[in-house]
Design an enzyme around this catalytic site. Sequence first.
Site, PDB file in Angstrom:
ATOM      1  N   GLY A 238       0.842  -1.194   0.000  1.00  0.00           N
ATOM      2  CA  GLY A 238       0.000   0.000   0.000  1.00  0.00           C
ATOM      3  C   GLY A 238       0.873   1.238   0.000  1.00  0.00           C
ATOM      4  O   GLY A 238       0.676   2.151  -0.777  1.00  0.00           O
ATOM      5  N   PHE A 239       1.844   1.263   0.914  1.00  0.00           N
ATOM      6  CA  PHE A 239       2.849   2.334   0.970  1.00  0.00           C
ATOM      7  C   PHE A 239       2.222   3.702   1.193  1.00  0.00           C
ATOM      8  O   PHE A 239       2.818   4.722   0.859  1.00  0.00           O
ATOM      9  CB  PHE A 239       3.729   2.324  -0.291  1.00  0.00           C
ATOM     10  CG  PHE A 239       4.172   0.943  -0.681  1.00  0.00           C
ATOM     11  CD1 PHE A 239       5.031   0.236   0.154  1.00  0.00           C
ATOM     12  CD2 PHE A 239       3.708   0.327  -1.835  1.00  0.00           C
ATOM     13  CE1 PHE A 239       5.429  -1.058  -0.164  1.00  0.00           C
ATOM     14  CE2 PHE A 239       4.092  -0.965  -2.161  1.00  0.00           C
ATOM     15  CZ  PHE A 239       4.954  -1.658  -1.330  1.00  0.00           C
ATOM     16  N   ILE A 465       0.086  -5.547   5.724  1.00  0.00           N
ATOM     17  CA  ILE A 465       0.128  -4.946   4.385  1.00  0.00           C
ATOM     18  C   ILE A 465       1.334  -5.461   3.589  1.00  0.00           C
ATOM     19  O   ILE A 465       1.830  -4.794   2.693  1.00  0.00           O
ATOM     20  CB  ILE A 465       0.117  -3.401   4.474  1.00  0.00           C
ATOM     21  CG1 ILE A 465       1.269  -2.880   5.350  1.00  0.00           C
ATOM     22  CG2 ILE A 465      -1.218  -2.934   5.038  1.00  0.00           C
ATOM     23  CD1 ILE A 465       1.361  -1.339   5.355  1.00  0.00           C
ATOM     24  N   THR A 467       3.971  -6.583   5.384  1.00  0.00           N
ATOM     25  CA  THR A 467       5.081  -6.294   6.276  1.00  0.00           C
ATOM     26  C   THR A 467       5.429  -7.459   7.196  1.00  0.00           C
ATOM     27  O   THR A 467       6.513  -7.493   7.758  1.00  0.00           O
ATOM     28  CB  THR A 467       4.699  -5.086   7.145  1.00  0.00           C
ATOM     29  OG1 THR A 467       3.338  -5.274   7.560  1.00  0.00           O
ATOM     30  CG2 THR A 467       4.786  -3.801   6.358  1.00  0.00           C
ATOM     31  N   LYS A 591      13.876 -10.923  10.841  1.00  0.00           N
ATOM     32  CA  LYS A 591      13.797 -11.204   9.406  1.00  0.00           C
ATOM     33  C   LYS A 591      12.844 -10.236   8.701  1.00  0.00           C
ATOM     34  O   LYS A 591      13.186  -9.639   7.682  1.00  0.00           O
ATOM     35  CB  LYS A 591      13.319 -12.643   9.209  1.00  0.00           C
ATOM     36  CG  LYS A 591      13.451 -13.162   7.803  1.00  0.00           C
ATOM     37  CD  LYS A 591      13.139 -14.654   7.786  1.00  0.00           C
ATOM     38  CE  LYS A 591      13.505 -15.259   6.454  1.00  0.00           C
ATOM     39  NZ  LYS A 591      13.301 -16.722   6.469  1.00  0.00           N
ATOM     40  N   LYS A 658       9.900   1.242  18.026  1.00  0.00           N
ATOM     41  CA  LYS A 658       9.754   2.590  17.462  1.00  0.00           C
ATOM     42  C   LYS A 658       9.297   2.569  15.999  1.00  0.00           C
ATOM     43  O   LYS A 658       8.930   3.594  15.466  1.00  0.00           O
ATOM     44  CB  LYS A 658      11.082   3.343  17.576  1.00  0.00           C
ATOM     45  CG  LYS A 658      11.454   3.680  19.020  1.00  0.00           C
ATOM     46  CD  LYS A 658      12.578   4.706  19.107  1.00  0.00           C
ATOM     47  CE  LYS A 658      13.924   4.133  18.728  1.00  0.00           C
ATOM     48  NZ  LYS A 658      15.029   5.077  18.925  1.00  0.00           N
ATOM     49  N   GLY A 659       9.344   1.392  15.360  1.00  0.00           N
ATOM     50  CA  GLY A 659       8.870   1.310  13.981  1.00  0.00           C
ATOM     51  C   GLY A 659       9.986   1.528  12.980  1.00  0.00           C
ATOM     52  O   GLY A 659      10.912   2.308  13.219  1.00  0.00           O
ATOM     53  N   GLY A 661       9.230   0.596   9.169  1.00  0.00           N
ATOM     54  CA  GLY A 661       8.771   0.375   7.793  1.00  0.00           C
ATOM     55  C   GLY A 661       9.154   1.496   6.852  1.00  0.00           C
ATOM     56  O   GLY A 661       9.327   1.294   5.657  1.00  0.00           O
ATOM     57  N   GLU A 662       9.260   2.701   7.384  1.00  0.00           N
ATOM     58  CA  GLU A 662       9.559   3.854   6.536  1.00  0.00           C
ATOM     59  C   GLU A 662      10.966   4.397   6.766  1.00  0.00           C
ATOM     60  O   GLU A 662      11.387   5.341   6.113  1.00  0.00           O
ATOM     61  CB  GLU A 662       8.510   4.940   6.782  1.00  0.00           C
ATOM     62  CG  GLU A 662       7.159   4.489   6.265  1.00  0.00           C
ATOM     63  CD  GLU A 662       6.008   5.286   6.834  1.00  0.00           C
ATOM     64  OE1 GLU A 662       5.429   6.065   6.082  1.00  0.00           O
ATOM     65  OE2 GLU A 662       5.693   5.121   8.017  1.00  0.00           O
TER      66      GLU A 662
HETATM   67 MO1  MOS Z   1       2.443   5.094   5.145  1.00  0.00          MO
HETATM   68  S1  MOS Z   1       3.135   6.326   3.730  1.00  0.00           S
HETATM   69  O1  MOS Z   1       2.083   6.179   6.375  1.00  0.00           O
HETATM   70  O2  MOS Z   1       1.556   3.844   4.621  1.00  0.00           O
END
Ligand code: MOS
Length: 703
Positions: A238-239, A465, A467, A591, A658-659, A661-662
């Site tokens: 989705g991004f 999504i 992830t 992973k 803290k995350g 993905g971005e």
């Molecule tokens: Mo994200 S760009 O907050 O799916």
Amino acid sequence: MDLIGAPLDRVDGRLKVSGAAKYAAEYSLPNLAHAHVVQSSIARGRIREIDTSAAISIPGVLDVITHRNAPKLYPIQSNPSSRPGQTYLVLQDDQIRYYGQHIAIVVAESVEQAQHGAESMRIEYFEEEADTDLIHAHNQIFKPKRITTINAPPVDSSRGDVRGGLRQASAKLDLTFTTAIENHNALEPHATIASWDGDELTLIDSTQWVIGTRNLVATNLGIAPERVRVISPFVGGGFGSKGNPWPHPTLAAVAARHVNRPVKLVLSREHMFSQVGHRPATIQQMELGADQDGRLTAISDRVTSGTSQFDDYVEAAGTTARVAYSCANVETTHRLVRLDVNTPCPMRAPGEAVGNFSIECAMDELAYATGLDPLEIRIRNYADRDEDRDKPFSSKSLRGCYAVAAERFGWRSRPSASGSMKAGNLKIGWGMASAIFTAKLSKASARVTLEPDGSVIVSTASHDIGTGTYTSLAQVAADELRVPVSRIRVNLADTFLPEAPASAGSQTSGSVGSAIVLACRDALRRAQTSVPGEPIEAEATWTPADIQERAWSSYSFGAHFCEVAVDEDLGSIKVRRWMAAFAAGRILNEKTARSQLVGGIVWGIGQALLERTIYDSSSRIVNRNLADYLVPVNADVPPIEVILIPEADTLVNPAGAKGLGELGICGAAAAIANATFHATGIRVRDLPITHERIRSVRLFPVS
Ligand code: MOS
């Protein structure tokens, strides 16, 4: 038995590789009809005539819905329970406000008949001149009222005295960075299946936010949210484009009402370029000042980005310069320009990917201006606290990231002058950049059920999504309950489950993970007094403190080091080697975490070298397909090594995450631009750095 962090294979891996994991468009229902959208071929004006007769007469076509016969839809404003992608409602009037606006839906027995119907529509327009180019637009620049993304940062910021800081600087830079429009291009197209049972609506949708989609569709249709169920069991990327819900789920529901049958609506690749958001183009004017030791005396970052005629979406790039480095005098601003495009939306590291690019390139330029190594100048300006909010960081292990990745890359042997490494006709360069991304947090709920047979069910309306959420959240529960992961089943992405926020902003591990931690602890407490043979159920909601109330500030950090080889005659830039280290609090699964970071870096390669959505002089999108819109393929991607720096963060949330993905994309494009300069002495401040750009500088040097 410490299950957290273990690099477990995805629990849904077998389902995915065997094709058994079903995505929205793969569902079928009895008596299913198919819808295809028709989009405008102009960017601005009105519909003069929309002739549906040819379409209607095609065998199998059941109905055509346009603004003439669509039901009234009700608007929704952006709020924490639903941030619509666009507030403009399609099919309500004859206005055209952007190229590729949905203007009709054709419903038929088969997909092919619906497409044939869509192609048979005869549409005439009153066309007006449109502006789609940020740089050449005629419209006024204006200051937006607010930034609507999660954690909503202020529009402008100011501390100290920037002009004074620049006056006292011995090195001064005044740079303009520009970045292109990008489209998310999730591999799985957006799709919705809508079915009515009386006045109850069920949507099988590809979304990063089932609750937000439900709230938008219910509001649009004027029905209670309880009447709408949205499920989204698997999402093929989705991004951000599936985070803010767009008009098509509502249109699918409208079409299903019209033909009184379940309707499947799948957007084509081409449809997605105009209708499910984009990263807007940006212009950043950045001034830096530093003393003779390379210590920053001033940072000014003035960001301008494009938005639609009807929504104020801000690409919050200036937020990065507020916190990335220690500096007493900092000011940042965000301004908008109205364009005849649809509303932009978050795209992987919204604001911050672009903000990391400009500050990290500017710091590289400052290193050359002061004669310092690019890594050394960053260490000299290391921020030990968040100077923007004047709070300590909940954790920050960036020094460790620098040290480990630089060592493993071999940064120490880098010659400082640009253009000094060659291999045949190639020029070789090494570049680096820091990465910083806000730890975003939202209220989330989860339910944990301990079954008498020893199995555990975790339920939350969060999403996987792509992830690895099914796996990583199972690990959170397994760790808290001290049971093997194989005994845990995770149910996601159903509005009938406990509420969870959008799976966006890299907030799922921290926010939903924390709700699961709390629910598990409650379940264990209940287990002590429970009746044997009965299931034990516990539901918990985790609510983060308001961002102003927190005693700390939280970001994930990292450092990129890369090598490029530039063929100046061809203009081609090949990324040859990548070493990066990141620290993001507790890692739930080594992973899937690594996969996210590698994926983010690949996105950075795309942003640096390939990706841009091109409008022609008639404001139409030219490259609305994956042949002409370039994304990195395997041949563009070098071996990427990602090191995870252990970090315990006891403040940020109960999950300690803290995350990330971005995080991977942040700084990645800058590392490539900086390596390109090191290779060639050519400084490109405009993304993407295309072959033509390098060749034109080579053939027609300006200075
Ligand atoms: Mo994200 S760009 O907050 O799916």
